[in-house]
Design a protein around this motif. Structure first.
Motif, short mmCIF file in Angstrom:
data_model
loop_
_atom_site.label_atom_id
_atom_site.label_comp_id
_atom_site.label_asym_id
_atom_site.label_seq_id
_atom_site.Cartn_x
_atom_site.Cartn_y
_atom_site.Cartn_z
N GLY A 136 -68.60 -51.64 27.28
CA GLY A 136 -67.57 -52.36 28.03
C GLY A 136 -66.49 -52.98 27.15
N ILE A 137 -66.26 -52.42 25.95
CA ILE A 137 -65.28 -53.00 25.04
C ILE A 137 -63.89 -53.01 25.66
CG2 ILE A 137 -64.12 -52.68 22.83
CD1 ILE A 137 -66.73 -51.62 21.73
N GLY A 138 -63.49 -51.87 26.23
CA GLY A 138 -62.13 -51.77 26.75
C GLY A 138 -61.85 -52.75 27.88
N LEU A 139 -62.77 -52.87 28.85
CA LEU A 139 -62.57 -53.75 30.00
C LEU A 139 -62.56 -55.21 29.58
CD1 LEU A 139 -64.75 -52.05 32.76
CD2 LEU A 139 -62.29 -51.92 32.43
N ALA A 140 -63.48 -55.59 28.69
CA ALA A 140 -63.53 -56.98 28.24
C ALA A 140 -62.25 -57.37 27.50
CB ALA A 140 -64.75 -57.19 27.34
N ASN A 141 -61.78 -56.49 26.63
CA ASN A 141 -60.56 -56.78 25.89
C ASN A 141 -59.34 -56.82 26.79
OD1 ASN A 141 -61.92 -57.02 23.53
ND2 ASN A 141 -61.22 -55.11 22.62
N THR A 142 -59.30 -55.94 27.78
CA THR A 142 -58.16 -55.93 28.70
C THR A 142 -58.09 -57.24 29.48
OG1 THR A 142 -58.30 -53.53 28.90
CG2 THR A 142 -57.05 -54.70 30.59
N ARG A 166 -59.12 -60.10 28.43
CA ARG A 166 -58.65 -61.12 27.48
C ARG A 166 -57.15 -60.97 27.24
NH1 ARG A 166 -58.47 -66.06 26.05
NH2 ARG A 166 -58.21 -66.43 23.81
N ARG A 167 -56.67 -59.76 27.14
CA ARG A 167 -55.23 -59.53 26.97
C ARG A 167 -54.44 -60.07 28.15
NH1 ARG A 167 -53.54 -53.65 25.92
NH2 ARG A 167 -51.63 -54.59 25.12
N LEU A 168 -54.96 -59.88 29.34
CA LEU A 168 -54.30 -60.40 30.53
C LEU A 168 -54.21 -61.93 30.47
CD1 LEU A 168 -55.91 -58.16 33.30
CD2 LEU A 168 -53.47 -58.26 32.73
N ASP A 169 -55.28 -62.57 30.03
CA ASP A 169 -55.28 -64.03 29.93
C ASP A 169 -54.24 -64.52 28.93
OD1 ASP A 169 -57.29 -64.37 31.80
OD2 ASP A 169 -58.89 -64.31 30.31
N LEU A 170 -54.10 -63.78 27.83
CA LEU A 170 -53.18 -64.20 26.77
C LEU A 170 -51.72 -63.87 27.10
CD1 LEU A 170 -55.25 -63.14 23.63
CD2 LEU A 170 -54.83 -65.46 24.43
N LEU A 171 -51.50 -62.68 27.67
CA LEU A 171 -50.13 -62.22 27.89
C LEU A 171 -49.54 -62.69 29.21
CD1 LEU A 171 -50.52 -58.53 26.64
CD2 LEU A 171 -49.23 -60.35 25.51
N TYR A 172 -50.37 -62.78 30.23
CA TYR A 172 -49.85 -63.10 31.56
C TYR A 172 -50.63 -64.24 32.21
CZ TYR A 172 -47.75 -58.50 30.89
OH TYR A 172 -47.06 -57.42 30.38
N LEU A 221 -52.23 -51.36 29.05
CA LEU A 221 -52.89 -52.42 29.80
C LEU A 221 -53.70 -51.87 30.96
CD1 LEU A 221 -53.01 -55.55 29.76
CD2 LEU A 221 -51.21 -55.53 31.48
N PHE A 222 -53.23 -50.75 31.55
CA PHE A 222 -53.89 -50.17 32.72
C PHE A 222 -54.98 -49.16 32.34
CE2 PHE A 222 -49.41 -50.70 34.58
CZ PHE A 222 -49.67 -52.03 34.94
N LEU A 223 -54.85 -48.58 31.15
CA LEU A 223 -55.72 -47.46 30.78
C LEU A 223 -57.21 -47.76 30.87
CD1 LEU A 223 -55.88 -44.56 29.66
CD2 LEU A 223 -56.01 -45.60 27.39
N PRO A 224 -57.71 -48.91 30.40
CA PRO A 224 -59.16 -49.11 30.44
C PRO A 224 -59.75 -49.01 31.85
CG PRO A 224 -58.16 -50.70 28.96
CD PRO A 224 -57.03 -49.99 29.66
N TYR A 225 -59.00 -49.41 32.88
CA TYR A 225 -59.52 -49.33 34.25
C TYR A 225 -59.56 -47.86 34.71
CZ TYR A 225 -58.52 -54.29 34.00
OH TYR A 225 -58.48 -55.60 33.62
N VAL A 226 -58.54 -47.09 34.30
CA VAL A 226 -58.54 -45.66 34.62
C VAL A 226 -59.65 -44.96 33.85
CG1 VAL A 226 -57.17 -43.55 34.56
CG2 VAL A 226 -56.06 -45.74 35.08
N GLU A 227 -59.78 -45.30 32.60
CA GLU A 227 -60.82 -44.70 31.76
C GLU A 227 -62.21 -45.00 32.32
OE1 GLU A 227 -61.81 -44.62 26.97
OE2 GLU A 227 -60.78 -46.34 27.87
N GLU A 270 -54.78 -62.62 17.76
CA GLU A 270 -55.85 -62.19 18.66
C GLU A 270 -55.44 -60.94 19.43
OE1 GLU A 270 -58.93 -64.08 21.95
OE2 GLU A 270 -57.41 -65.33 20.99
N LEU A 271 -54.17 -60.90 19.86
CA LEU A 271 -53.70 -59.71 20.58
C LEU A 271 -53.73 -58.49 19.68
CD1 LEU A 271 -50.69 -61.14 22.63
CD2 LEU A 271 -52.79 -60.16 23.54
N SER A 272 -53.33 -58.66 18.43
CA SER A 272 -53.37 -57.53 17.49
C SER A 272 -54.80 -57.05 17.31
CB SER A 272 -52.77 -57.96 16.14
OG SER A 272 -51.43 -58.33 16.29
N PHE A 273 -55.74 -57.99 17.22
CA PHE A 273 -57.14 -57.63 17.04
C PHE A 273 -57.67 -56.90 18.28
CE2 PHE A 273 -61.62 -58.88 17.68
CZ PHE A 273 -62.17 -58.23 16.60
N LEU A 274 -57.33 -57.41 19.46
CA LEU A 274 -57.80 -56.78 20.69
C LEU A 274 -57.21 -55.39 20.85
CD1 LEU A 274 -57.59 -59.81 23.16
CD2 LEU A 274 -59.64 -58.83 22.14
N LYS A 275 -55.92 -55.27 20.54
CA LYS A 275 -55.27 -53.96 20.67
C LYS A 275 -55.87 -52.96 19.67
CE LYS A 275 -50.71 -51.85 20.60
NZ LYS A 275 -49.28 -52.05 20.33
#
Length: 354
Positions: free
Chosen positions: A314-320, A322-328, A261-267, A164-169
């Motif tokens: 909103g693809i980037g924010l939604a995926n980020t 989800r990545r936070l939930d999985l990684l941290y 991990l931070f880029l989508p919020y800056v973007e 899932e992380l590979s897919f999100l990334k």
């Protein structure tokens, strides 16, 4: 792999201890310091073989074939049947070896003479030990299967998370690349030299994406450099009405962090907080204290902007998220304020990486 090795050898050790306990129980008469008939030791050897056979019959056959396949009725019947057969053989060996008569001759004052006819009267200690043996072997099998199933579940969960992380990334990276190319394309209409500089910056960023982020983590300093490149790239197309500030730790204490991990919020701030006509501000800050890293992104809330599919997805924010939930999991807090009293959209991400 290490846990499997330990579990496997741990269960072998438990089995050896159980069998050693049985052997010591049967050899206890050696402490009596009395010469016993050979037939007695033949019986003890036979009983030990019976117990070992029953122990592994239950572990290898009855529990896996019946209990683990939800055939509880058949399992209970099989256990009772095996128990009765073992007790019968225990009584039969006494009859076949004429052991009651031999033991009476050895201990005439303690053991009464008995008829040499067959009688189904197993010793209470033998019966209790047989029941305990069936209980222990069942427990060992059940616990071993539970641990094996749990290890398999965790392995599958880990594989699922990795996939899932590979897919999100894979979704985030093309999304970022598409947005940036769109900006550079617009820049080529205005200033060729500036657009060349932007392409050079983009190539450096893409090298980072392709080669520095494959291991799953990157250093915080490299992630900050990547963000600085992105901010510089975005500033090339901004007018004087937009103020951009980027505060970062100095010096940076390097710790591993998930890449991009931070880029989508800056973007997101550059997509929604920039106006060519109205004054606007974008403030990006990274704070670091021990193992805690904080990202704060603020941008001016502007009047209704032209809505396009790319911006509204909103693809980037939604995926980020989800990545936070999985990684941290349990290691982060994310606070998003749609509109502050200062008329700003605010994101505050706090990561505990200690």
């Amino acid at each position: 792999m290490a846990n499997t090795f330990i579990n496997r050898h741990g269960y072998l050790l438990i089995q050896l201890l159980v069998l050693l306990g049985l052997l010591l129980l049967l050899c206890q008469p050696l402490a009596w310091n009395i010469e016993l008939p050979v037939q007695f030791w033949v019986k003890q050897s036979f009983v030990f073989a019976l117990w070992v056979g029953l122990f592994y019959l239950n572990i290898k056959l009855l529990v896996p074939r019946l209990l683990f396949r939800n055939r509880m009725g058949w399992f209970v019947l099989a256990i009772l049947g095996a128990f009765v057969v073992v007790l019968f053989l225990f009584s039969a060996i006494d009859y076949w070896l004429n052991l009651p008569e031999l033991m009476h001759r050895t201990f005439p004052d303690k053991i009464e003479a008995q008829s040499n006819n067959f009688s189904f009267r197993p010793h209470p200690i033998f019966s209790l030990t047989t029941l305990m043996l069936l209980g222990i072997s069942t427990t060992i099998s059940v616990v071993q299967k539970w641990q094996t199933d749990e290890a398999s579940r965790q392995r599958l969960e880990k594989q699922k998370i990795t996939s899932e992380l590979s897919f999100l990334k894979a979704q985030i990276n093309p999304h970022f690349f598409f947005n940036t190319l769109h900006s550079i394309y617009a820049l080529t209409m205005i200033n060729i030299e500036t657009s060349r500089e932007a392409l050079h910056t983009l190539s450096r960023m893409m090298r980072y994406v392709l080669y520095e982020t494959q291991s799953g983590t990157t250093l915080l300093s490299k992630e900050i450099e990547f963000m600085q490149d992105y901010i510089n790239l975005m500033k090339l197309r901004l007018t004087e009405k937009v103020t951009v500030t980027f505060d970062k730790p100095n010096p940076v204490r390097d710790i591993p962090v998930a890449p991009m991990l931070f880029l989508p919020y800056v973007e997101n701030a550059f997509k929604h907080g920039v106006s060519a006509l109205l004054p606007s501000n974008i403030h990006i800050a990274i704070h670091q204290q021990a193992g805690i890293v904080e990202l704060v992104v603020r941008n001016t809330v502007l009047p209704e902007k032209r809505v396009v599919l790319e911006e509204s997805s909103g693809i980037g924010l939604a995926n980020t998220s989800r990545r936070l939930d999985l990684l941290y999991p349990g290691q982060y807090t994310l606070a998003v304020t749609e509109k502050t009293p200062e008329n700003e959209y605010r994101v505050h991400l706090k990561l505990n990486l200690s």
